[in-house]
Design a protein around this motif. Structure first.
Motif, PDB file in Angstrom:
ATOM      1  N   TYR A  73       0.841  -1.198   0.000  1.00 27.43           N
ATOM      2  CA  TYR A  73       0.000   0.000   0.000  1.00 27.43           C
ATOM      3  C   TYR A  73       0.880   1.253   0.000  1.00 27.43           C
ATOM      4  N   GLU A  74       1.919   1.235   0.822  1.00 26.69           N
ATOM      5  CA  GLU A  74       2.794   2.397   0.926  1.00 26.69           C
ATOM      6  C   GLU A  74       3.563   2.649  -0.372  1.00 26.69           C
ATOM      7  N   LEU A  75       4.011   1.586  -1.033  1.00 30.36           N
ATOM      8  CA  LEU A  75       4.718   1.751  -2.299  1.00 30.36           C
ATOM      9  C   LEU A  75       3.809   2.370  -3.361  1.00 30.36           C
ATOM     10  N   LEU A  76       2.538   2.018  -3.330  1.00 31.12           N
ATOM     11  CA  LEU A  76       1.587   2.542  -4.313  1.00 31.12           C
ATOM     12  C   LEU A  76       1.135   3.960  -3.981  1.00 31.12           C
ATOM     13  N   ALA A  77       0.873   4.224  -2.701  1.00 28.37           N
ATOM     14  CA  ALA A  77       0.272   5.497  -2.295  1.00 28.37           C
ATOM     15  C   ALA A  77       1.285   6.531  -1.834  1.00 28.37           C
ATOM     16  N   GLY A  78       2.422   6.079  -1.317  1.00 32.56           N
ATOM     17  CA  GLY A  78       3.388   7.013  -0.753  1.00 32.56           C
ATOM     18  C   GLY A  78       3.210   7.214   0.734  1.00 32.56           C
ATOM     19  N   PHE A  79       2.269   6.517   1.359  1.00 33.57           N
ATOM     20  CA  PHE A  79       2.023   6.600   2.803  1.00 33.57           C
ATOM     21  C   PHE A  79       1.369   5.303   3.247  1.00 33.57           C
ATOM     22  N   THR A  80       1.466   5.002   4.527  1.00 30.72           N
ATOM     23  CA  THR A  80       0.885   3.768   5.044  1.00 30.72           C
ATOM     24  C   THR A  80      -0.603   3.967   5.339  1.00 30.72           C
ATOM     25  N   PRO A  81      -1.399   2.902   5.303  1.00 32.05           N
ATOM     26  CA  PRO A  81      -2.854   3.064   5.444  1.00 32.05           C
ATOM     27  C   PRO A  81      -3.322   3.540   6.805  1.00 32.05           C
ATOM     28  N   PHE A  82      -2.578   3.232   7.875  1.00 36.54           N
ATOM     29  CA  PHE A  82      -3.039   3.596   9.212  1.00 36.54           C
ATOM     30  C   PHE A  82      -2.038   4.464   9.966  1.00 36.54           C
ATOM     31  N   GLY A  83      -1.005   4.933   9.296  1.00 36.38           N
ATOM     32  CA  GLY A  83       0.019   5.724   9.946  1.00 36.38           C
ATOM     33  C   GLY A  83      -0.376   7.175  10.121  1.00 36.38           C
ATOM     34  N   GLY A  84       0.500   7.934  10.776  1.00 36.33           N
ATOM     35  CA  GLY A  84       0.285   9.363  10.964  1.00 36.33           C
ATOM     36  C   GLY A  84      -0.102   9.701  12.390  1.00 36.33           C
ATOM     37  N   GLY A  85       0.579  10.706  12.965  1.00 32.29           N
ATOM     38  CA  GLY A  85       0.236  11.143  14.307  1.00 32.29           C
ATOM     39  C   GLY A  85       0.932  10.332  15.379  1.00 32.29           C
ATOM     40  N   HIS A  86       0.373  10.381  16.567  1.00 27.31           N
ATOM     41  CA  HIS A  86       0.953   9.710  17.727  1.00 27.31           C
ATOM     42  C   HIS A  86       0.904   8.192  17.543  1.00 27.31           C
ATOM     43  N   PRO A  87       1.953   7.456  17.980  1.00 26.40           N
ATOM     44  CA  PRO A  87       1.939   5.995  17.847  1.00 26.40           C
ATOM     45  C   PRO A  87       0.702   5.341  18.440  1.00 26.40           C
TER      46      PRO A  87
END
Length: 411
Positions: free
Chosen positions: A205-219
């Motif tokens: 997903y990250e290779l296709l979109a440039g970001f992970t599907p559930f990432g971002g913000g506080h762990p």
């Protein structure tokens, strides 16, 4: 400065540093090798060293074209090290940072290679537990595959399991990288082969979109999304590929494909992906708790003609930011059930329209200030207009009935 590692190996120079230790370019009886020297605090843990020795047979027996082989395990005084094949090229994180996202054909070819490596590992009873772009190496000396992709090899097998000793981590701790953790790990269940499939689907997903599907913000927010939210569709990719990603990101481990099945399905899709361009989507917005600080000024570009930094060999644990939440073996508290249940259930963060400024960024704050200024000016104009209308109405009411009305002058 060279240093001896055991009686057979010599470490010459540092290739990279990771959260578990330092990787050196070394020399052994059969030629160049990569030597991963564990941190001093890990090497001094006798329980970990015991587990290290117990895993020796399984790790040395793991041979596959898409796995960075472990040649030897060395325990010598204060040194505990893994001796591995030296791969010359780059790691997948470096390529992703350079290109931001890959064309579907190249992304699928790389992930299919990794899935092949995982299939061999799982058949041998080895679970990786930390699949992510940093642990995928691209062999620049190997033949090009579909989409111009270099052969991909998965590295760092066994390290997460070695670090995750009962003495070092209690049941209330999680060992792993937040963006790629399967829901069952977040919920405190044992890590089995299905966790590698979930992580690999996240990488795809990250290779296709440039970001992970559930990432971002506080762990903590990332962990909650893995358990409570569903993945957002990516526009522009064949439906069959998307359904494959969704199946491998299933919350239930039993619903995911096995590694061998995933590799086969991905290779079957390659002909239909030939020539498709990289997707045009931007990273989704986060919900910041507070406004982030002003972005620092952009650094000056390298001077014209300046030599580019060359990478003679790839570190087995790439990256130089030990505090990054993408780093290997990040220790996190397991969220309580009420914390997981308290998240927003439904779809995860939706990608932004290309070119739309991210909330909290300098562009976003500038646009917001402009909107506030525009609204303020419009509000003042409205107030002035209302005031003038009220004055005119009052003046008209004060005019005697028999007073003559003014008329426009006629030239």
């Amino acid at each position: 400065m060279a240093r001896k590692i055991g009686s057979r190996y010599t470490a010459h120079q540092i290739l990279g540093r990771g959260s578990a230790g330092t990787v050196w370019l070394g020399e052994g009886p059969d030629g160049p090798v990569a030597i991963k020297l564990l941190r001093e605090d890990l090497a001094s843990d006798q329980e970990l060293v015991g587990r290290f020795v117990q895993e020796r047979t399984a790790l040395l027996g793991l041979e596959h074209p898409h796995v960075v082989s472990v040649r030897d395990l060395v325990v010598d005084g204060d040194d505990v090290a893994l001796v591995m094949d030296l791969v010359r090229g780059t790691d997948l994180r470096t390529r992703l940072e350079r290109e931001r996202r890959l064309a579907p054909e190249a992304a699928v070819a790389i992930v299919a290679d990794v899935a092949d490596g995982l299939a061999a590992a799982h058949a041998a009873g080895v679970v990786h537990r930390d699949v992510k772009p940093e642990n995928v190496l691209l062999d620049m000396q190997g033949p090009l595959g579909p989409g111009g992709a270099h052969p991909a090899l998965l590295t760092d097998f066994g390290v997460a399991k070695l670090i995750d000793a009962p003495k070092r981590t209690r049941a209330t701790k999680i060992i792993g990288t937040p963006d790629y953790l399967a829901p069952e790990i977040v919920e405190g269940l044992p890590a089995r082969a299905a966790v590698d499939i979930y992580a690999l689907a996240t990488v795809l997903y990250e290779l296709l979109a440039g970001f992970t599907p559930f990432g971002g913000g506080h762990p903590g927010a990332v962990l909650r999304r893995h358990v409570t939210e569903t993945v957002v569709p990516l526009p522009g990719i064949p439906d069959e590929l998307w359904q494959l990603i969704v199946q491998c990101l299933a919350k239930a481990p039993a619903s995911r494909l096995r590694a061998s099945e995933l590799a086969t399905r991905l290779r079957e899709l390659l002909p239909a992906l030939a020539g498709l361009p990289a997707l045009e989507v931007d990273e989704p917005d986060d919900d910041p708790v507070e406004e982030p600080p002003e972005e620092p000024p952009a650094q000056a570009a390298p001077a014209a003609g300046a030599p580019a930094r060359r990478r003679g060999a790839v570190s087995l644990v790439p990256g130089t930011k030990p505090d990054s939440n993408r780093d290997t073996h990040t220790s996190m508290r397991v969220p309580a059930p009420d914390e997981l249940a308290g998240g927003a259930r439904g779809t995860a963060r939706a990608p932004r329209t290309p070119g739309t400024p991210r909330p909290g960024s300098a562009r976003h704050r500038t646009a917001a200030r402009r909107r506030r200024i525009t609204l303020s000016v419009a509000g003042l104009a409205l107030v002035a207009a209302v005031g003038a209308g009220a004055w005119w109405a009052t003046s008209a009411d004060d005019t005697p009935p028999d007073a003559p009305h003014s008329a426009p002058a006629v030239p």
